[in-house]
Scaffold this motif. Structure first.
Motif, PDB file in Angstrom:
ATOM      1  N   ASP A   1       4.522  20.184   7.924  1.00  0.00           N
ATOM      2  CA  ASP A   1       5.450  21.310   7.826  1.00  0.00           C
ATOM      3  C   ASP A   1       6.703  20.976   7.009  1.00  0.00           C
ATOM      4  O   ASP A   1       7.194  21.790   6.237  1.00  0.00           O
ATOM      5  CB  ASP A   1       5.833  21.806   9.234  1.00  0.00           C
ATOM      6  CG  ASP A   1       6.335  20.680  10.126  1.00  0.00           C
ATOM      7  OD1 ASP A   1       5.784  19.557  10.050  1.00  0.00           O
ATOM      8  OD2 ASP A   1       7.280  20.897  10.887  1.00  0.00           O
ATOM      9  N   MET A   2       7.225  19.765   7.157  1.00  0.00           N
ATOM     10  CA  MET A   2       8.459  19.407   6.428  1.00  0.00           C
ATOM     11  C   MET A   2       8.200  19.331   4.925  1.00  0.00           C
ATOM     12  O   MET A   2       9.051  19.702   4.130  1.00  0.00           O
ATOM     13  CB  MET A   2       8.975  18.057   6.904  1.00  0.00           C
ATOM     14  CG  MET A   2       9.575  18.091   8.285  1.00  0.00           C
ATOM     15  SD  MET A   2      10.218  16.453   8.649  1.00  0.00           S
ATOM     16  CE  MET A   2       9.690  16.282  10.336  1.00  0.00           C
TER      17      MET A   2
ATOM     18  N   ASP B   1       4.947   0.659  11.869  1.00  0.00           N
ATOM     19  CA  ASP B   1       3.736   0.002  11.354  1.00  0.00           C
ATOM     20  C   ASP B   1       3.617  -1.454  11.805  1.00  0.00           C
ATOM     21  O   ASP B   1       2.542  -2.044  11.680  1.00  0.00           O
ATOM     22  CB  ASP B   1       3.709   0.065   9.818  1.00  0.00           C
ATOM     23  CG  ASP B   1       3.576   1.490   9.303  1.00  0.00           C
ATOM     24  OD1 ASP B   1       3.259   2.382  10.107  1.00  0.00           O
ATOM     25  OD2 ASP B   1       3.797   1.711   8.101  1.00  0.00           O
TER      26      ASP B   1
ATOM     27  N   ARG C   1      -3.285  -0.411  11.646  1.00  0.00           N
ATOM     28  CA  ARG C   1      -2.404  -1.466  12.176  1.00  0.00           C
ATOM     29  C   ARG C   1      -2.874  -1.958  13.545  1.00  0.00           C
ATOM     30  O   ARG C   1      -2.704  -3.125  13.872  1.00  0.00           O
ATOM     31  CB  ARG C   1      -0.954  -0.973  12.261  1.00  0.00           C
ATOM     32  CG  ARG C   1      -0.406  -0.399  10.970  1.00  0.00           C
ATOM     33  CD  ARG C   1      -0.399  -1.375   9.820  1.00  0.00           C
ATOM     34  NE  ARG C   1      -0.037  -0.700   8.571  1.00  0.00           N
ATOM     35  CZ  ARG C   1      -0.091  -1.260   7.379  1.00  0.00           C
ATOM     36  NH1 ARG C   1      -0.490  -2.506   7.227  1.00  0.00           N
ATOM     37  NH2 ARG C   1       0.241  -0.581   6.295  1.00  0.00           N
TER      38      ARG C   1
ATOM     39  N   ILE D   1       8.124   7.003  16.686  1.00  0.00           N
ATOM     40  CA  ILE D   1       7.750   7.728  15.454  1.00  0.00           C
ATOM     41  C   ILE D   1       6.469   8.536  15.642  1.00  0.00           C
ATOM     42  O   ILE D   1       6.411   9.708  15.291  1.00  0.00           O
ATOM     43  CB  ILE D   1       7.596   6.752  14.263  1.00  0.00           C
ATOM     44  CG1 ILE D   1       8.864   5.905  14.104  1.00  0.00           C
ATOM     45  CG2 ILE D   1       7.271   7.502  12.972  1.00  0.00           C
ATOM     46  CD1 ILE D   1      10.107   6.644  13.698  1.00  0.00           C
TER      47      ILE D   1
ATOM     48  N   LYS E   1       0.838  -1.211   0.000  1.00  0.00           N
ATOM     49  CA  LYS E   1       0.000   0.000   0.000  1.00  0.00           C
ATOM     50  C   LYS E   1       0.869   1.255   0.000  1.00  0.00           C
ATOM     51  O   LYS E   1       0.639   2.178  -0.782  1.00  0.00           O
ATOM     52  CB  LYS E   1      -0.882   0.009   1.261  1.00  0.00           C
ATOM     53  CG  LYS E   1      -1.533   1.357   1.533  1.00  0.00           C
ATOM     54  CD  LYS E   1      -2.290   1.396   2.841  1.00  0.00           C
ATOM     55  CE  LYS E   1      -1.452   1.610   4.061  1.00  0.00           C
ATOM     56  NZ  LYS E   1      -1.267   2.991   4.517  1.00  0.00           N
TER      57      LYS E   1
ATOM     58  N   SER F   1      11.468  12.079   7.014  1.00  0.00           N
ATOM     59  CA  SER F   1      10.038  11.828   6.787  1.00  0.00           C
ATOM     60  C   SER F   1       9.827  11.108   5.455  1.00  0.00           C
ATOM     61  O   SER F   1      10.342  11.545   4.411  1.00  0.00           O
ATOM     62  CB  SER F   1       9.298  13.173   6.788  1.00  0.00           C
ATOM     63  OG  SER F   1       8.111  13.078   6.017  1.00  0.00           O
ATOM     64  N   VAL F   2       9.054  10.037   5.502  1.00  0.00           N
ATOM     65  CA  VAL F   2       8.783   9.249   4.297  1.00  0.00           C
ATOM     66  C   VAL F   2       8.022  10.110   3.281  1.00  0.00           C
ATOM     67  O   VAL F   2       8.430  10.255   2.127  1.00  0.00           O
ATOM     68  CB  VAL F   2       7.968   7.976   4.659  1.00  0.00           C
ATOM     69  CG1 VAL F   2       7.547   7.221   3.402  1.00  0.00           C
ATOM     70  CG2 VAL F   2       8.773   7.080   5.597  1.00  0.00           C
ATOM     71  N   GLY F   3       6.915  10.706   3.726  1.00  0.00           N
ATOM     72  CA  GLY F   3       6.070  11.477   2.811  1.00  0.00           C
ATOM     73  C   GLY F   3       6.789  12.695   2.246  1.00  0.00           C
ATOM     74  O   GLY F   3       6.659  13.007   1.057  1.00  0.00           O
TER      75      GLY F   3
HETATM   76  C1  EPZ Z   1       4.450   6.931   6.154  1.00  0.00           C
HETATM   77  O1  EPZ Z   1       3.670   7.977   6.713  1.00  0.00           O
HETATM   78  C2  EPZ Z   1       3.535   5.741   6.047  1.00  0.00           C
HETATM   79  N1  EPZ Z   1       2.408   6.069   5.186  1.00  0.00           N
HETATM   80  C3  EPZ Z   1       3.040   5.351   7.428  1.00  0.00           C
HETATM   81  O2  EPZ Z   1       2.270   4.171   7.273  1.00  0.00           O
HETATM   82  C4  EPZ Z   1       4.252   5.052   8.316  1.00  0.00           C
HETATM   83  O3  EPZ Z   1       3.801   4.785   9.622  1.00  0.00           O
HETATM   84  C5  EPZ Z   1       5.205   6.249   8.330  1.00  0.00           C
HETATM   85  O4  EPZ Z   1       5.569   6.607   6.971  1.00  0.00           O
HETATM   86  C6  EPZ Z   1       6.487   5.988   9.113  1.00  0.00           C
HETATM   87  O5  EPZ Z   1       7.151   4.886   8.587  1.00  0.00           O
HETATM   88  C7  EPZ Z   1       2.556   5.972   3.868  1.00  0.00           C
HETATM   89  O6  EPZ Z   1       3.607   5.650   3.340  1.00  0.00           O
HETATM   90  C8  EPZ Z   1       1.357   6.217   3.039  1.00  0.00           C
HETATM   91  P1  EPZ Z   1       6.487  10.385   8.124  1.00  0.00           P
HETATM   92  P2  EPZ Z   1       4.197   9.487   6.704  1.00  0.00           P
HETATM   93  O7  EPZ Z   1       6.339  11.634   7.381  1.00  0.00           O
HETATM   94  O8  EPZ Z   1       4.907   9.725   5.425  1.00  0.00           O
HETATM   95  C9  EPZ Z   1       6.405  13.643  11.677  1.00  0.00           C
HETATM   96  C10 EPZ Z   1       0.488   2.679   7.809  1.00  0.00           C
HETATM   97  O9  EPZ Z   1       0.004   2.142   8.834  1.00  0.00           O
HETATM   98  N2  EPZ Z   1       6.275  14.647  10.607  1.00  0.00           N
HETATM   99  O10 EPZ Z   1       7.744   9.603   7.956  1.00  0.00           O
HETATM  100  O11 EPZ Z   1       3.072  10.342   7.074  1.00  0.00           O
HETATM  101  C11 EPZ Z   1       5.133  12.798  11.790  1.00  0.00           C
HETATM  102  O12 EPZ Z   1       4.162  13.450  12.544  1.00  0.00           O
HETATM  103  C12 EPZ Z   1       1.008   4.076   7.892  1.00  0.00           C
HETATM  104  O13 EPZ Z   1       0.546   2.127   6.702  1.00  0.00           O
HETATM  105  C13 EPZ Z   1       6.296  15.984  10.938  1.00  0.00           C
HETATM  106  O14 EPZ Z   1       6.413  16.363  12.102  1.00  0.00           O
HETATM  107  O15 EPZ Z   1       5.252   9.425   7.872  1.00  0.00           O
HETATM  108  C14 EPZ Z   1       5.655  11.531  12.413  1.00  0.00           C
HETATM  109  O16 EPZ Z   1       5.747  11.701  13.795  1.00  0.00           O
HETATM  110  C15 EPZ Z   1       0.453   4.961   8.859  1.00  0.00           C
HETATM  111  N3  EPZ Z   1       6.156  16.899   9.930  1.00  0.00           N
HETATM  112  C16 EPZ Z   1       7.053  11.399  11.807  1.00  0.00           C
HETATM  113  O17 EPZ Z   1       7.405  12.692  11.349  1.00  0.00           O
HETATM  114  C17 EPZ Z   1       6.035  16.533   8.627  1.00  0.00           C
HETATM  115  O18 EPZ Z   1       5.916  17.408   7.752  1.00  0.00           O
HETATM  116  C18 EPZ Z   1       7.157  10.397  10.679  1.00  0.00           C
HETATM  117  O19 EPZ Z   1       6.244  10.728   9.666  1.00  0.00           O
HETATM  118  C19 EPZ Z   1       6.030  15.158   8.305  1.00  0.00           C
HETATM  119  C20 EPZ Z   1       6.145  14.232   9.310  1.00  0.00           C
END
Ligand code: EPZ
Length: 417
Positions: free
Chosen positions: A124-125, A306, A372, A328, A22, A163-165
């Protein structure tokens, strides 16, 4: 509202063909916008989040059809740049369309994404990194309007956290920007490498994905391609946890062992036998399992957040005391109260959970609060004595393709009502 009815205590045995990921399919679908012409994604999982991504593509003018695990997109007329609030709210990863829409049209209007069940999830990132590529932003009534008056321009970007996204958004926006982008402290998750491989297959020039520094040389345009989505490492971890909770023996087919090393290491510490020939994982568990000292969720290649909930469900009946530290997300223990209803002994303090293994869990009426965590309840119910019902299955359907059929095929007594 649908629920899963599970009669626990059946040992799971057999083979499971693991679904496509996914968390890779969603950014790949966003990437289809950039690829002018037709793109085919194979092994695309049939999940509500993937359907939502297809609806966003349609809204942007990109044709998208989904049959038998194959998504075919045609972005020839994809001139749209506004994503409605309704679609943005459907899932958190709708935000990954921002980089792709900017790359395609040079502007975008959207609202904040949904999916806040894990605590605050700011963007924000994402926004700061895109501003460095030349994007100007204004915000009014919860809508963010973005434009790039001088076009997208390559830059050196240091993410404060991998950050992944945000990494995916930068890759998507920079793929067709002018000049070179150097992204430092990038996420190293396998899904990042999958997105880079896909974009490169469409004609992009991205190097270093999977490492902390990614170099993206902007190209004029991308073309369509045919690509297979990588295997879902979290679905694999979930089925391993189900084997562990039931003292079962499973073969997982079409997976990459290197993607789940941090998880298989934990199951081995619990006393499971894990064997990984090419493209497969065999796990064999005899009960009781052993507790593990401490699991700390970390960005890849650390233990994935996850997989935290499903592994906790297996640890609930391991011998001894285990500890989990969730680094995380701030609020990713919603499943704990439900596990406690089944007889688990788990105490949470801030980001730490201490799991004192009990002899058995008992079936109960349960409710999923997130994806999850919901899968964790199903895992616990499979190993429990008696019947459980797991409500709010729609959370589980966001990430697991026909979970009841998969589990039934390896001996679970499970049905959807
Ligand atoms: C991805 O989410 C995954 N989703 C999540 O999968 C996964 O848990 C997460 O990465 C961590 O591995 C998808 O790939 C669609 P992050 P993402 O940006 O990209 C903080 C699942 O169950 N942050 O790496 O949203 C954030 O709040 C899911 O399949 C900021 O503060 O994760 C978090 O604490 C849910 N500001 C941490 O970083 C930002 O701009 C990691 O988030 C971005 C993130």
């Amino acid at each position: 509202m649908q629920r899963l009815i599970i009669n626990g205590g059946k040992r799971l045995c057999g083979e499971i063909k693991v679904q496509g990921a996914k968390n890779s399919a969603l950014p790949l679908l966003a990437g289809c916008l950039l690829a002018e012409g037709k793109t085919v994604l194979r092994r695309c999982p049939e999940l509500t989040d993937v359907f939502a991504a297809c609806r966003i593509l349609n809204e942007l003018g990109c044709k998208c059809s989904f049959r038998g695990g194959r998504v075919v997109t045609d972005s020839a007329d994809a001139a749209g740049w506004r994503i409605s609030e309704e679609l943005m709210r459907e899932m958190r990863s709708s935000i990954v369309f921002l980089g792709a829409v900017l790359g395609r049209t040079g502007k975008c209007e959207l609202s904040y994404p949904g999916g806040c069940e894990l605590g605050p999830r700011p963007i924000d990132m994402h926004l700061a990194a895109l501003k460095q590529l030349g994007v100007r932003m204004t915000e009014e009534h919860g809508r963010i309007s973005c434009s790039c008056p001088r076009g997208l321009k390559g830059a050196v970007i240091d993410l404060p956290f991998p950050s992944v996204g945000a990494t995916e958004n930068v890759m998507l926006a920079a793929a067709c920007a002018s000049g070179e982008t150097l992204l430092r402290n990038a996420a190293r998750e396998p899904e990042i490498k999958d997105l880079a491989d896909f974009l490169n297959c469409c004609g992009a020039d991205i190097k270093g994905a999977g490492c902390s520094t990614i170099r993206i040389r902007g190209v004029k345009k991308l073309h369509g391609c045919e690509y297979e989505v990588m295997p879902d490492r979290i679905a694999a971890a979930t089925y391993m946890a189900a084997a562990a909770a039931t003292g079962g023996e499973l073969g997982l087919l079409g997976v990459r062992c290197e993607d789940v090393r941090a998880v298989t290491a934990v199951f081995e510490e619990m006393g499971a036998g894990v064997y990984c020939p090419e493209g497969r994982i065999f796990i064999s568990c005899s009960r009781p399992l052993r507790a593990v000292r401490v699991i700390r969720t970390m960005p890849y290649p650390g233990f994935p957040t996850d997989a935290q909930a499903v592994v906790m469900a297996a640890l609930a009946t391991a011998q001894g005391s285990s500890m989990i530290v969730e680094n995380i997300f701030e609020s990713r223990y919603c499943h704990v109260d439900e596990l406690v209803r089944m007889g688990a002994d788990i105490k949470v303090s801030g980001r730490t959970a201490v799991i004192q293994g009990v002899k058995k869990l008992c079936g109960a009426s349960l409710r999923a609060h997130d994806l999850r965590g919901g899968a964790a309840l199903a895992v616990a119910a499979l190993g429990a004595e008696g019947t459980s019902s797991v409500g709010n299955v729609h959370f589980i359907d966001r990430g697991y393709e026909q979970i009841e059929r998969v589990l039934e095929s390896v001996g679970a007594d499970i049905r959807r009502r």
